[in-house]
Design a protein around this motif. Structure first.
Motif, PDB file in Angstrom:
ATOM      1  N   LYS A 149      43.649  38.719   8.004  1.00  0.00           N
ATOM      2  CA  LYS A 149      43.112  37.533   8.669  1.00  0.00           C
ATOM      3  C   LYS A 149      42.574  37.997  10.017  1.00  0.00           C
ATOM      4  CE  LYS A 149      43.500  32.844   9.622  1.00  0.00           C
ATOM      5  NZ  LYS A 149      42.208  32.307   9.369  1.00  0.00           N
ATOM      6  N   TYR A 150      41.319  37.749  10.246  1.00  0.00           N
ATOM      7  CA  TYR A 150      40.674  38.139  11.496  1.00  0.00           C
ATOM      8  C   TYR A 150      40.729  36.956  12.450  1.00  0.00           C
ATOM      9  CZ  TYR A 150      38.945  42.161   8.912  1.00  0.00           C
ATOM     10  OH  TYR A 150      38.860  43.312   8.179  1.00  0.00           O
ATOM     11  N   TYR A 151      40.935  37.229  13.719  1.00  0.00           N
ATOM     12  CA  TYR A 151      41.102  36.165  14.711  1.00  0.00           C
ATOM     13  C   TYR A 151      40.056  36.261  15.811  1.00  0.00           C
ATOM     14  CZ  TYR A 151      45.513  34.789  12.643  1.00  0.00           C
ATOM     15  OH  TYR A 151      46.461  34.320  11.775  1.00  0.00           O
ATOM     16  N   GLU A 152      39.671  35.108  16.305  1.00  0.00           N
ATOM     17  CA  GLU A 152      38.826  34.995  17.491  1.00  0.00           C
ATOM     18  C   GLU A 152      39.744  34.878  18.707  1.00  0.00           C
ATOM     19  OE1 GLU A 152      35.486  34.909  17.661  1.00  0.00           O
ATOM     20  OE2 GLU A 152      34.885  34.565  15.582  1.00  0.00           O
ATOM     21  N   ILE A 153      39.274  35.276  19.857  1.00  0.00           N
ATOM     22  CA  ILE A 153      40.069  35.180  21.077  1.00  0.00           C
ATOM     23  C   ILE A 153      40.512  33.738  21.324  1.00  0.00           C
ATOM     24  CG2 ILE A 153      39.910  35.304  23.607  1.00  0.00           C
ATOM     25  CD1 ILE A 153      38.486  38.001  23.259  1.00  0.00           C
ATOM     26  N   GLU A 154      39.617  32.779  21.144  1.00  0.00           N
ATOM     27  CA  GLU A 154      39.964  31.376  21.396  1.00  0.00           C
ATOM     28  C   GLU A 154      41.071  30.897  20.463  1.00  0.00           C
ATOM     29  OE1 GLU A 154      39.163  29.523  24.025  1.00  0.00           O
ATOM     30  OE2 GLU A 154      38.151  31.344  24.701  1.00  0.00           O
ATOM     31  N   GLU A 161      48.977  29.532  24.220  1.00  0.00           N
ATOM     32  CA  GLU A 161      49.008  28.956  25.565  1.00  0.00           C
ATOM     33  C   GLU A 161      50.086  27.910  25.828  1.00  0.00           C
ATOM     34  OE1 GLU A 161      45.039  27.726  26.231  1.00  0.00           O
ATOM     35  OE2 GLU A 161      45.089  26.150  24.743  1.00  0.00           O
ATOM     36  N   GLU A 162      50.644  27.294  24.815  1.00  0.00           N
ATOM     37  CA  GLU A 162      51.691  26.308  25.071  1.00  0.00           C
ATOM     38  C   GLU A 162      52.990  26.969  25.540  1.00  0.00           C
ATOM     39  OE1 GLU A 162      54.188  23.066  22.545  1.00  0.00           O
ATOM     40  OE2 GLU A 162      52.009  23.041  22.270  1.00  0.00           O
ATOM     41  N   GLN A 163      53.306  28.126  24.974  1.00  0.00           N
ATOM     42  CA  GLN A 163      54.581  28.783  25.274  1.00  0.00           C
ATOM     43  C   GLN A 163      54.461  30.068  26.087  1.00  0.00           C
ATOM     44  OE1 GLN A 163      55.704  28.834  21.059  1.00  0.00           O
ATOM     45  NE2 GLN A 163      57.546  27.760  21.726  1.00  0.00           N
ATOM     46  N   PHE A 164      53.231  30.561  26.223  1.00  0.00           N
ATOM     47  CA  PHE A 164      53.035  31.840  26.893  1.00  0.00           C
ATOM     48  C   PHE A 164      51.904  31.752  27.905  1.00  0.00           C
ATOM     49  CE2 PHE A 164      54.784  32.825  22.723  1.00  0.00           C
ATOM     50  CZ  PHE A 164      55.766  33.749  23.013  1.00  0.00           C
ATOM     51  N   GLU A 165      52.047  32.507  28.976  1.00  0.00           N
ATOM     52  CA  GLU A 165      50.938  32.703  29.918  1.00  0.00           C
ATOM     53  C   GLU A 165      50.206  33.960  29.465  1.00  0.00           C
ATOM     54  OE1 GLU A 165      50.149  34.134  34.503  1.00  0.00           O
ATOM     55  OE2 GLU A 165      52.176  33.534  33.915  1.00  0.00           O
ATOM     56  N   ILE A 166      48.930  33.844  29.234  1.00  0.00           N
ATOM     57  CA  ILE A 166      48.155  35.007  28.797  1.00  0.00           C
ATOM     58  C   ILE A 166      47.836  35.866  30.016  1.00  0.00           C
ATOM     59  CG2 ILE A 166      46.012  35.777  27.712  1.00  0.00           C
ATOM     60  CD1 ILE A 166      46.187  33.158  26.024  1.00  0.00           C
ATOM     61  N   LEU A 167      48.289  37.101  29.987  1.00  0.00           N
ATOM     62  CA  LEU A 167      48.079  38.039  31.092  1.00  0.00           C
ATOM     63  C   LEU A 167      46.800  38.843  30.888  1.00  0.00           C
ATOM     64  CD1 LEU A 167      51.759  39.302  31.391  1.00  0.00           C
ATOM     65  CD2 LEU A 167      50.651  37.497  32.728  1.00  0.00           C
ATOM     66  N   GLU A 168      46.529  39.189  29.642  1.00  0.00           N
ATOM     67  CA  GLU A 168      45.304  39.918  29.277  1.00  0.00           C
ATOM     68  C   GLU A 168      44.957  39.558  27.847  1.00  0.00           C
ATOM     69  OE1 GLU A 168      44.294  44.175  30.246  1.00  0.00           O
ATOM     70  OE2 GLU A 168      46.457  44.236  30.635  1.00  0.00           O
ATOM     71  N   ILE A 169      43.688  39.386  27.594  1.00  0.00           N
ATOM     72  CA  ILE A 169      43.220  39.238  26.224  1.00  0.00           C
ATOM     73  C   ILE A 169      41.763  39.696  26.218  1.00  0.00           C
ATOM     74  CG2 ILE A 169      42.630  36.793  26.487  1.00  0.00           C
ATOM     75  CD1 ILE A 169      43.536  36.465  23.483  1.00  0.00           C
ATOM     76  N   TYR A 170      41.482  40.691  25.404  1.00  0.00           N
ATOM     77  CA  TYR A 170      40.123  41.222  25.376  1.00  0.00           C
ATOM     78  C   TYR A 170      39.881  41.996  24.088  1.00  0.00           C
ATOM     79  CZ  TYR A 170      42.395  45.563  26.946  1.00  0.00           C
ATOM     80  OH  TYR A 170      43.203  46.655  27.051  1.00  0.00           O
ATOM     81  N   ASP A 179      35.839  45.685  17.614  1.00  0.00           N
ATOM     82  CA  ASP A 179      36.359  45.142  16.359  1.00  0.00           C
ATOM     83  C   ASP A 179      37.799  44.642  16.443  1.00  0.00           C
ATOM     84  OD1 ASP A 179      37.639  47.589  16.607  1.00  0.00           O
ATOM     85  OD2 ASP A 179      37.183  48.267  14.567  1.00  0.00           O
ATOM     86  N   SER A 180      38.423  44.788  17.611  1.00  0.00           N
ATOM     87  CA  SER A 180      39.839  44.481  17.748  1.00  0.00           C
ATOM     88  C   SER A 180      40.111  43.674  19.012  1.00  0.00           C
ATOM     89  CB  SER A 180      40.647  45.780  17.797  1.00  0.00           C
ATOM     90  OG  SER A 180      40.453  46.521  16.606  1.00  0.00           O
ATOM     91  N   ILE A 181      41.282  43.051  19.034  1.00  0.00           N
ATOM     92  CA  ILE A 181      41.709  42.246  20.188  1.00  0.00           C
ATOM     93  C   ILE A 181      43.080  42.710  20.629  1.00  0.00           C
ATOM     94  CG2 ILE A 181      42.334  39.940  21.015  1.00  0.00           C
ATOM     95  CD1 ILE A 181      40.484  38.771  18.881  1.00  0.00           C
ATOM     96  N   ILE A 182      43.267  42.822  21.924  1.00  0.00           N
ATOM     97  CA  ILE A 182      44.564  43.051  22.537  1.00  0.00           C
ATOM     98  C   ILE A 182      44.981  41.770  23.228  1.00  0.00           C
ATOM     99  CG2 ILE A 182      45.680  44.105  24.550  1.00  0.00           C
ATOM    100  CD1 ILE A 182      44.431  46.713  23.783  1.00  0.00           C
ATOM    101  N   VAL A 183      46.243  41.410  23.034  1.00  0.00           N
ATOM    102  CA  VAL A 183      46.821  40.246  23.710  1.00  0.00           C
ATOM    103  C   VAL A 183      48.081  40.698  24.426  1.00  0.00           C
ATOM    104  CG1 VAL A 183      47.897  37.993  23.426  1.00  0.00           C
ATOM    105  CG2 VAL A 183      46.023  38.662  21.928  1.00  0.00           C
TER     106      VAL A 183
END
Length: 188
Positions: A149-154, A161-170, A179-183
């Protein structure tokens, strides 16, 4: 979850497929966000490519859904705890400073990923961090009997976002450009 990783023959194919893995990006993320005194749970340790370097500087526990990989990891890393566990259930009575996975959670459907993130939130200490990588995109496919399953950043932001503060996502390059995302996210 697929039987792919439970079968020794196909698990060996995966081990060969991951030969030559370069951990430098993950090492940089850890040095930025994780203290050497932090306790870490790796989800989906597979053949232990990341455990090889994580164990040199961090207190880590490994895990995998596959009994084949769990046995392999216990032989390879006898000094560290290794658990057979399903990322959606995350049955543990421990709390961790960080939970990490590298291209593991993309095997989960959207609702399974939401449940896995909920379970991770419960298993994290206050202020604990998630570090996860995903394939980027807006589609699904099956490769070698495995669902991806491929995911979009959004999409990931919405799940987190309800339970976590996103520190980095790119997005970053693994096999192809971006081709990849780090969260990296922190428990609220």
């Amino acid at each position: 979850m697929s039987e792919f990783y439970k079968n020794e023959k196909t698990a060996q194919q995966y081990i060969q497929m991951t030969e030559g893995y370069d951990p430098s990006l993950m090492q940089a993320l850890f040095s930025k966000w994780i203290k050497t005194t932090d306790t870490i749970l790796e989800l989906g340790s597979g053949p232990g490519r990341d455990l090889e370097w994580i164990t040199t500087n961090y207190e880590v526990e490994g895990s995998d859904y596959s009994p084949f990989f769990v046995n392999l990891l216990k032989e390879k890393f006898p000094a560290i705890p290794v658990h057979q566990m399903d990322a959606t259930a995350l049955e543990t009575d421990k709390s961790y400073d960080a939970i990490f996975s590298n291209k593991v959670l993309h095997h989960l459907e959207h609702d399974q990923l939401a449940e896995a993130l909920q379970q991770q939130w419960k298993a994290l200490k206050p202020g604990g961090k998630l570090l996860h990588t995903f394939w980027w995109g807006a589609h699904e496919e099956e490769i070698m009997e495995l669902k991806f399953k491929y995911y979009e950043i959004e999409d990931l932001k919405t799940l987190l976002e309800e339970q976590f503060e996103i520190l980095e996502i790119y997005r970053y390059d693994e096999i192809e450009e971006k081709d990849s995302i780090i969260v990296v996210a922190q428990k609220k």
